[in-house]
Design a protein around this motif. Structure first.
Motif, PDB file in Angstrom:
ATOM      1  N   LYS A 107      49.848  65.843  34.916  1.00 50.02           N
ATOM      2  CA  LYS A 107      49.300  65.033  36.470  1.00 50.02           C
ATOM      3  C   LYS A 107      48.524  63.421  36.236  1.00 50.02           C
ATOM      4  CE  LYS A 107      50.610  68.023  40.411  1.00 50.02           C
ATOM      5  NZ  LYS A 107      49.780  68.592  40.938  1.00 50.02           N
ATOM      6  N   HIS A 108      47.501  64.100  35.065  1.00 53.43           N
ATOM      7  CA  HIS A 108      46.299  62.909  34.989  1.00 53.43           C
ATOM      8  C   HIS A 108      47.062  61.842  33.656  1.00 53.43           C
ATOM      9  CE1 HIS A 108      42.998  64.873  36.041  1.00 53.43           C
ATOM     10  NE2 HIS A 108      42.945  64.661  36.930  1.00 53.43           N
ATOM     11  N   ALA A 109      48.060  62.100  32.899  1.00 52.79           N
ATOM     12  CA  ALA A 109      48.566  61.201  31.912  1.00 52.79           C
ATOM     13  C   ALA A 109      49.389  60.082  33.033  1.00 52.79           C
ATOM     14  CB  ALA A 109      49.021  61.923  31.363  1.00 52.79           C
ATOM     15  N   THR A 110      50.048  60.895  33.837  1.00 54.07           N
ATOM     16  CA  THR A 110      50.907  60.120  34.466  1.00 54.07           C
ATOM     17  C   THR A 110      50.824  59.524  36.010  1.00 54.07           C
ATOM     18  OG1 THR A 110      51.305  61.536  37.022  1.00 54.07           O
ATOM     19  CG2 THR A 110      52.982  62.390  34.738  1.00 54.07           C
ATOM     20  N   TYR A 111      49.071  59.622  36.025  1.00 50.70           N
ATOM     21  CA  TYR A 111      48.422  58.761  36.980  1.00 50.70           C
ATOM     22  C   TYR A 111      47.834  57.619  36.482  1.00 50.70           C
ATOM     23  CZ  TYR A 111      47.855  62.478  40.093  1.00 50.70           C
ATOM     24  OH  TYR A 111      48.224  63.934  41.295  1.00 50.70           O
ATOM     25  N   HIS A 112      47.598  58.033  35.137  1.00 49.84           N
ATOM     26  CA  HIS A 112      46.503  56.798  34.135  1.00 49.84           C
ATOM     27  C   HIS A 112      47.464  56.095  32.720  1.00 49.84           C
ATOM     28  CE1 HIS A 112      44.050  56.341  37.490  1.00 49.84           C
ATOM     29  NE2 HIS A 112      43.331  57.952  37.198  1.00 49.84           N
ATOM     30  N   PRO A 113      48.582  56.375  32.601  1.00 54.11           N
ATOM     31  CA  PRO A 113      49.077  55.947  31.631  1.00 54.11           C
ATOM     32  C   PRO A 113      48.740  55.130  30.713  1.00 54.11           C
ATOM     33  CG  PRO A 113      50.615  55.257  33.188  1.00 54.11           C
ATOM     34  CD  PRO A 113      49.363  55.825  33.817  1.00 54.11           C
ATOM     35  N   LYS A 170      61.686  61.529  34.425  1.00 52.69           N
ATOM     36  CA  LYS A 170      62.334  60.258  34.070  1.00 52.69           C
ATOM     37  C   LYS A 170      63.206  59.775  35.791  1.00 52.69           C
ATOM     38  CE  LYS A 170      63.511  59.467  29.791  1.00 52.69           C
ATOM     39  NZ  LYS A 170      64.558  59.835  28.684  1.00 52.69           N
ATOM     40  N   LYS A 171      63.488  60.931  36.042  1.00 59.29           N
ATOM     41  CA  LYS A 171      63.700  61.669  37.574  1.00 59.29           C
ATOM     42  C   LYS A 171      62.846  61.085  38.293  1.00 59.29           C
ATOM     43  CE  LYS A 171      68.229  63.181  36.111  1.00 59.29           C
ATOM     44  NZ  LYS A 171      69.180  64.831  36.118  1.00 59.29           N
ATOM     45  N   ASP A 172      61.879  61.669  38.592  1.00 63.60           N
ATOM     46  CA  ASP A 172      60.503  61.461  39.763  1.00 63.60           C
ATOM     47  C   ASP A 172      60.565  59.974  40.342  1.00 63.60           C
ATOM     48  OD1 ASP A 172      58.832  61.991  41.079  1.00 63.60           O
ATOM     49  OD2 ASP A 172      57.924  63.838  40.054  1.00 63.60           O
ATOM     50  N   THR A 173      61.018  59.852  41.241  1.00 59.71           N
ATOM     51  CA  THR A 173      61.131  58.124  41.973  1.00 59.71           C
ATOM     52  C   THR A 173      59.000  58.799  42.025  1.00 59.71           C
ATOM     53  OG1 THR A 173      60.874  59.666  44.130  1.00 59.71           O
ATOM     54  CG2 THR A 173      63.223  58.657  42.754  1.00 59.71           C
ATOM     55  N   LYS A 174      58.211  59.276  42.162  1.00 59.73           N
ATOM     56  CA  LYS A 174      57.025  59.746  42.614  1.00 59.73           C
ATOM     57  C   LYS A 174      56.082  58.764  41.535  1.00 59.73           C
ATOM     58  CE  LYS A 174      57.124  63.117  46.269  1.00 59.73           C
ATOM     59  NZ  LYS A 174      56.961  64.506  45.867  1.00 59.73           N
ATOM     60  N   LEU A 175      56.682  58.988  40.194  1.00 56.93           N
ATOM     61  CA  LEU A 175      56.112  57.966  39.410  1.00 56.93           C
ATOM     62  C   LEU A 175      55.562  56.823  39.138  1.00 56.93           C
ATOM     63  CD1 LEU A 175      57.381  60.417  35.727  1.00 56.93           C
ATOM     64  CD2 LEU A 175      54.634  60.570  37.446  1.00 56.93           C
ATOM     65  N   PRO A 176      54.284  56.725  39.485  1.00 56.29           N
ATOM     66  CA  PRO A 176      54.320  54.580  38.912  1.00 56.29           C
ATOM     67  C   PRO A 176      54.942  54.510  37.983  1.00 56.29           C
ATOM     68  CG  PRO A 176      52.773  55.707  37.738  1.00 56.29           C
ATOM     69  CD  PRO A 176      53.063  57.442  38.430  1.00 56.29           C
ATOM     70  N   THR A 177      55.756  52.757  38.516  1.00 58.81           N
ATOM     71  CA  THR A 177      56.601  52.251  37.319  1.00 58.81           C
ATOM     72  C   THR A 177      55.321  51.430  36.559  1.00 58.81           C
ATOM     73  OG1 THR A 177      58.168  52.404  39.023  1.00 58.81           O
ATOM     74  CG2 THR A 177      58.375  50.292  37.369  1.00 58.81           C
ATOM     75  N   VAL A 178      56.000  51.426  35.094  1.00 60.70           N
ATOM     76  CA  VAL A 178      55.229  50.520  34.521  1.00 60.70           C
ATOM     77  C   VAL A 178      55.929  49.501  34.061  1.00 60.70           C
ATOM     78  CG1 VAL A 178      53.879  50.812  31.696  1.00 60.70           C
ATOM     79  CG2 VAL A 178      54.376  52.764  32.718  1.00 60.70           C
ATOM     80  N   SER A 179      55.189  48.958  33.989  1.00 55.45           N
ATOM     81  CA  SER A 179      55.235  47.127  33.292  1.00 55.45           C
ATOM     82  C   SER A 179      55.810  46.705  33.242  1.00 55.45           C
ATOM     83  CB  SER A 179      54.413  45.843  34.955  1.00 55.45           C
ATOM     84  OG  SER A 179      55.030  44.936  34.652  1.00 55.45           O
ATOM     85  N   THR A 180      56.818  46.071  32.354  1.00 59.23           N
ATOM     86  CA  THR A 180      57.220  45.835  30.708  1.00 59.23           C
ATOM     87  C   THR A 180      57.474  43.475  30.808  1.00 59.23           C
ATOM     88  OG1 THR A 180      59.435  45.764  31.845  1.00 59.23           O
ATOM     89  CG2 THR A 180      58.215  47.815  30.606  1.00 59.23           C
ATOM     90  N   ARG A 181      56.537  43.212  32.137  1.00 56.11           N
ATOM     91  CA  ARG A 181      57.242  42.051  31.429  1.00 56.11           C
ATOM     92  C   ARG A 181      55.417  41.357  31.398  1.00 56.11           C
ATOM     93  NH1 ARG A 181      55.719  41.093  38.410  1.00 56.11           N
ATOM     94  NH2 ARG A 181      55.664  38.510  37.068  1.00 56.11           N
ATOM     95  N   PRO A 182      55.729  39.989  30.923  1.00 51.77           N
ATOM     96  CA  PRO A 182      54.717  39.543  29.837  1.00 51.77           C
ATOM     97  C   PRO A 182      53.866  39.486  30.613  1.00 51.77           C
ATOM     98  CG  PRO A 182      56.644  38.054  30.384  1.00 51.77           C
ATOM     99  CD  PRO A 182      56.914  39.634  30.465  1.00 51.77           C
ATOM    100  N   VAL A 183      52.445  38.919  29.773  1.00 47.36           N
ATOM    101  CA  VAL A 183      51.213  38.811  30.494  1.00 47.36           C
ATOM    102  C   VAL A 183      51.510  37.726  31.514  1.00 47.36           C
ATOM    103  CG1 VAL A 183      48.931  38.555  30.514  1.00 47.36           C
ATOM    104  CG2 VAL A 183      49.819  40.186  29.213  1.00 47.36           C
ATOM    105  N   ASN A 184      51.215  36.615  30.575  1.00 43.71           N
ATOM    106  CA  ASN A 184      51.792  35.294  31.246  1.00 43.71           C
ATOM    107  C   ASN A 184      52.755  35.516  32.561  1.00 43.71           C
ATOM    108  OD1 ASN A 184      54.340  35.058  29.740  1.00 43.71           O
ATOM    109  ND2 ASN A 184      53.976  33.797  28.217  1.00 43.71           N
ATOM    110  N   ALA A 194      53.988  59.258  29.648  1.00 41.76           N
ATOM    111  CA  ALA A 194      53.157  57.809  29.575  1.00 41.76           C
ATOM    112  C   ALA A 194      52.735  57.213  28.008  1.00 41.76           C
ATOM    113  CB  ALA A 194      52.063  59.084  29.907  1.00 41.76           C
ATOM    114  N   LEU A 195      52.875  57.966  27.031  1.00 41.94           N
ATOM    115  CA  LEU A 195      52.266  57.366  25.762  1.00 41.94           C
ATOM    116  C   LEU A 195      53.994  56.799  25.405  1.00 41.94           C
ATOM    117  CD1 LEU A 195      51.394  60.194  23.678  1.00 41.94           C
ATOM    118  CD2 LEU A 195      49.866  57.988  24.782  1.00 41.94           C
TER     119      LEU A 195
END
Length: 310
Positions: A123-129, A288-302, A176-177
């Motif tokens: 759970k903590h891994a999904t909170y703070h990947p 992967k199907k859990d809609t409650k998980l945070p979405t990790v952004s893949t957008r570039p920083v800029n 998370a990783l």
């Protein structure tokens, strides 16, 4: 690893080392070889983060673990694999990742150019990947510690629920990783149901107990954490040290712990797995199907952060 009463869980680098070796540990007759010698090809991954201290504790030895058959480490529960030499220690941290505390632990380790094993709660891994990825990027080994920190000795849990805790925890860490962690596992509260020990053996996952328990979850100040560790460590002379990157006092105590290890002539051993854990597809798919998980952004920083004034 353990939690205080009333606390419920919801959810440029270089290797500073005196020597780096690959250890082969003898095993009981009939058992699978648990630590295999690999002289020239260490497991891939980042080198241990180092902030450049000229007198750092460092990493004295690196051992590769063949987890076939589920070997157990830590004399509190497992006596067979005595691979540590006198004055050698393995640093381990449970219950993370957690904001503030885990980054502070990472800084203390990098300041001393040394390393540990982090047993993450799913759970903590999904909170703070993003924090768990910092752990991996700093070159530390990451294992599993169940999905929700459930005591797997709880008689109310079915065998299927116990397996769910183990497997979902590993899949969450993998999510998370974005890479599978080591097949290293520690039972919450060091509670080892025999049938789950057997199950982990069938899954080729190594089990970690400890030799020195910091009892940091009971401590009221960092000095108590330091005293708890060295009271036993100086007596037995070596061992796997159990701490928690979830605990504030541990993060505060770690710089002094590492300083005293160096002053006392102790040397840190890094444990790596020969191969990553093979997670089960059904649990990976559930995550992967859990809609409650945070979405990790893949957008570039800029495209996310733009300077509009300086």
């Amino acid at each position: 690893m353990r939690i205080a009463a009333g606390l419920i869980f919801a959810g440029a680098v270089s290797l500073c080392a005196t020597t780096v070796a690959w250890a082969q540990t003898p095993t009981p007759k009939g058992a699978q070889q648990a630590a295999s010698a690999t002289a020239s090809t260490p497991p891939s991954g980042p080198k241990v983060a180092c902030n450049g201290s000229p007198d750092a504790l460092g990493v004295a030895r690196v051992v590769q673990i063949d987890t076939t058959g589920g070997p157990g480490f830590g004399f509190e529960h497992f006596k067979q694999l005595d691979f540590l030499r006198d004055k050698e220690v393995v640093l381990t941290f449970d219950d993370g990742p957690w904001p503030g505390h885990t980054p502070a632990v990472l800084k203390a380790l990098a300041d001393q150019c040394t390393t540990g094993i982090f047993f993450a709660i799913g759970k903590h891994a999904t909170y703070h990947p993003e924090i768990l990825r910092q752990v991996a990027a700093a070159g530390h080994t990451i294992g599993g510690h169940t999905w929700s920190h459930a005591n797997l000795n709880n008689k109310k849990l079915t065998e299927a629920q116990r397996k769910d805790e183990i497997e979902k925890g590993f899949s969450a860490v993998k999510w998370a990783l974005e890479a599978a962690p080591a097949p290293f596992f520690r039972f919450p509260a060091l509670q080892h149901p025999p049938e789950m020990v057997t199950y982990l053996g069938e899954r080729n996952i190594a089990i970690f107990s400890c030799d020195v328990d910091s009892f940091d979850f009971k401590a009221r100040k960092p000095e108590q954490v330091v005293d708890n560790i060295f009271k036993k460590l100086d007596k037995i002379g070596k061992g796997i040290i159990l701490m928690h990157d979830f605990q504030k006092h541990t993060a505060e105590a770690l710089p002094e712990i590492l300083r005293r290890l160096k002053a006392g002539g102790y040397k840190v051993v890094q444990m790596k797995a020969k191969a990553p854990v093979e997670t089960l597809a059904q649990y990976d798919d559930e995550l992967k199907k859990d809609t409650k998980l945070p979405t990790v952004s893949t957008r570039p920083v800029n495209s996310v952060v733009q300077t509009i004034s300086e």
